[in-house]
Write an enzyme that holds these catalytic residues in place. Structure first.
Site, PDB file in Angstrom:
ATOM      1  N   HIS A 392      -3.693  10.705 -35.720  1.00 57.38           N
ATOM      2  CA  HIS A 392      -2.553  11.570 -35.392  1.00 57.38           C
ATOM      3  C   HIS A 392      -1.255  10.767 -35.398  1.00 57.38           C
ATOM      4  CE1 HIS A 392      -0.330  14.595 -32.825  1.00 57.38           C
ATOM      5  NE2 HIS A 392       0.325  13.486 -32.490  1.00 57.38           N
ATOM      6  N   GLU A 393      -1.225   9.662 -34.672  1.00 57.92           N
ATOM      7  CA  GLU A 393       0.013   8.889 -34.545  1.00 57.92           C
ATOM      8  C   GLU A 393       0.456   8.294 -35.883  1.00 57.92           C
ATOM      9  OE1 GLU A 393       2.060   8.537 -31.964  1.00 57.92           O
ATOM     10  OE2 GLU A 393       0.855   9.916 -30.775  1.00 57.92           O
ATOM     11  N   HIS A 396       2.244  10.674 -38.131  1.00 57.02           N
ATOM     12  CA  HIS A 396       3.687  10.797 -37.869  1.00 57.02           C
ATOM     13  C   HIS A 396       4.462   9.840 -38.784  1.00 57.02           C
ATOM     14  CE1 HIS A 396       3.810  13.618 -34.621  1.00 57.02           C
ATOM     15  NE2 HIS A 396       3.102  12.884 -33.792  1.00 57.02           N
ATOM     16  N   GLU A 416       4.040  17.846 -35.487  1.00 53.32           N
ATOM     17  CA  GLU A 416       2.910  17.659 -34.576  1.00 53.32           C
ATOM     18  C   GLU A 416       1.630  18.265 -35.135  1.00 53.32           C
ATOM     19  OE1 GLU A 416       2.199  16.068 -31.757  1.00 53.32           O
ATOM     20  OE2 GLU A 416       4.126  15.080 -31.976  1.00 53.32           O
ATOM     21  N   HIS A 485       5.107  20.399 -28.990  1.00 55.01           N
ATOM     22  CA  HIS A 485       3.696  20.205 -28.671  1.00 55.01           C
ATOM     23  C   HIS A 485       3.010  21.491 -28.234  1.00 55.01           C
ATOM     24  CE1 HIS A 485       5.262  16.041 -28.268  1.00 55.01           C
ATOM     25  NE2 HIS A 485       4.098  15.747 -28.815  1.00 55.01           N
TER      26      HIS A 485
END
Length: 571
Positions: A392-393, A396, A416, A485
């Site tokens: 996920h990170e 980004h 997100e 989020h």
């Protein structure tokens, strides 16, 4: 803001004269078949893209934005478009050429032009968001220092020349349809009071749902547009080599699993967690506080290639970074996070404020930073053990260096959502019983993160984590960058419906790999201000190219895209 922009979309699959095939330059200049030798030839992808834009935009001279882009006293084609990037996408075999529109040589914020070319530099698709600047001043009344001082005053933050890039001028169109000349201040560590996390309580400190705040929250990077006439803040949003033969290492990770597929660097009398082939390196910050900006130490080193159980956190970070890198390269044909081979740096044993616990993991300043939390036995374990959170990170970072979706409102929620989608996909790619069969997947992000064993979000059931799953429940708020989020649950649910879609006979419409390629190609085609409705449009466009050789397969895919997004209220 987008409603004031003229929009032009073109795709060969929708062009009755193209027959589903890329359009050669002769098709735009009236060259008869068989006389292609006298058709224009291009020395660069930029030149080809400008040629097609010049002809396609001229077909609709009634649109003010198109006229503005074509207006010229120069022989150059579409001179008011400035090249932003030109990158190959091996997964589709095409090149994406991006431009920003300018007025009086000043960029127009929110403009975006994408031209897709095949390997012969023939036109595949085009997506333009263009406008006409009217009534805006041609020169600033205040300088960039005054604009910076205005942000410092409004945020109560000392800003002395701070920023990730020098200030620049841009034209900005507000919601009322008024044009402004604005100073674009890049990457300031300053947040307006109304945009700050809610005070009190750990959960309020981070929108990701992790218990402790991220350095992105404590040291945010925010872009500001400040009116160059009167200093008003108009808009703001978050932003968040040589090949050597690697040495094969092994060791136990934080889950107690022996990992024997990590690579390092052989030094004099030691082995370092530096994979020079993939450009992956892992450091140990030894519980230093990120607030104090500690220097980065040398990569983690061991005396033996068998790291045993002494370096569990480092093994998890290094192994999971390798898995994410290999997924993006082998499944999506992307060369590291920026698609240009950037270093993938992991830093373990970080704290923010009082330690030793910091229950977070974050992509920040182009690196991955990992904290640690106590397990039920009271032992500190690194957050680097969560492969899906790492995926996920790092996604980004992929978004940051491709579509650049701004971290605010619907574009931020898409940012997100895509990070969630690929985080979950990467974990299942390595851990699901059958990686290509999504009916075997676990759809919960960060399962086991919370003391109860629960995770952070779910693609299959957003409501279980307090997220909406339909546009009728869309949350309008100024908190959390416009609810990025929270509202990400809506496109998340659509993606789950897409990835699990079946034909009337009960067979998967596509296998997981093909769906992920389509979602990735759609993601990198989006513009900075794309909203939810732009995603199914982009998916249909890339599907028509990706499945051009399988027309019988295309129809159910297009139907699945429509059904998935209609089901969540995205039309």
């Amino acid at each position: 803001m987008s409603r004031h922009f003229d929009r032009m979309r073109y795709h060969i699959a929708d062009d009755p004269d193209a027959g589903g095939r890329p359009r050669p330059p002769g098709a735009f200049t009236g060259i008869a078949p068989g006389l292609e030798d006298v058709a224009p030839r291009f020395t660069s992808n930029e030149a080809a893209a400008r040629f097609y834009l010049d002809h396609k935009l001229a077909e609709d001279a009634s649109a003010p934005g198109f006229r503005a882009a074509l207006a010229t006293e120069s022989p150059a084609r579409v001179p008011d478009l400035e090249l932003r990037s030109s990158r190959q996408t091996p997964a589709s075999g095409t090149t994406l050429v991006r431009f920003d529109q300018t007025h009086a040589r000043i960029p127009i914020f929110g403009s975006d032009v994408l031209v897709e070319l095949d390997q012969a530099r023939e036109l595949v698709a085009m997506d333009a968001r263009l406008t006409e600047v009217l009534g805006a001043p041609g020169a600033p009344d205040i300088d960039s220092s005054a604009a910076l001082a205005r942000v410092a005053e409004a945020t109560g933050t000392a800003l002395e020349g701070a920023g990730t890039a020098p200030p620049s001028l841009t034209y900005f169109l507000d919601e009322a349809g008024t044009w402004h000349l604005a100073w674009h201040l890049h990457g300031l560590t300053a947040v307006l009071p109304e945009a700050r996390p809610a005070p009190g309580g750990r959960a309020g400190a981070t929108g990701h749902g992790m218990e402790d705040p991220s350095p992105r929250d404590l040291h945010p990077q925010v872009d500001y547009l400040v009116d160059a006439e009167d200093g008003r803040i108009l808009y703001y949003f978050g932003v968040t080599p040589t090949v050597d033969i690697p040495t094969k290492l092994r060791g136990f990770d934080e889950n107690g699993t022996l990992v024997d597929r990590i690579w390092g660097d052989r030094l004099a009398g030691a082995f370092a967690l530096r994979d020079r082939l993939r450009n992956i390196v892992t450091h140990d910050l030894a519980l230093a506080d990120l607030n104090e900006n500690p220097p980065l130490p040398d990569p983690v080193q061991a005396a033996d290639p068998d790291l045993g159980e002494k370096f569990k956190a480092a093994v998890s970070a290094h192994a999971n970074a390798t898995r994410v890198f290999d997924f993006y390269r082998s499944v999506l044909s992307r060369d590291s996070i920026d698609d240009q081979g950037m270093a993938l740096t992991s830093v373990i044993n970080c704290t923010v404020g009082e330690g030793p616990e910091w229950r977070n993991a974050a992509w920040w300043k182009g690196r991955m930073w990992y904290g640690q939390m106590r397990n039920p036995a009271g032992v500190l374990v690194s957050t680097s053990r969560f492969l899906d959170v790492i995926g996920h990170e790092l996604t980004h970072g992929v978004i940051e260096s491709s579509s650049g979706l701004v971290y605010q409102d619907q574009p931020g929620a898409l940012n997100e959502s895509f990070a969630d989608i690929f985080g979950i996909a990467i974990k299942n790619w390595y851990e699901a019983p059958a990686q290509e069969r999504t009916d075997t997947w676990n759809w919960e992000l960060g399962a086991g993160w919370r003391p109860t064993g629960a995770g952070l979000r779910s693609l299959s059931d957003p409501a279980a984590f307090g997220q909406p799953a339909h546009m009728r429940d869309f949350v309008r708020t100024r908190a959390d960058n416009g609810g990025v989020h929270t509202n990400s649950g809506i496109p998340n649910k659509a993606a789950h419906l897409l990835l699990t879609s079946t034909t009337p006979e009960g067979r998967p419409v596509l296998d997981a790999r093909d769906w992920l390629v389509l979602i990735y190609l759609a993601m990198v085609r989006l513009s900075r201000l794309s909203d939810f409705a732009d995603v199914p449009v982009a998916l249909r466009d890339v599907a028509k190219v990706y499945l051009a050789g399988s027309p019988r397969q295309l129809e159910p895919v297009l139907a699945a895209i429509t059904a998935a997004y209609t089901a969540v209220g995205i039309e």
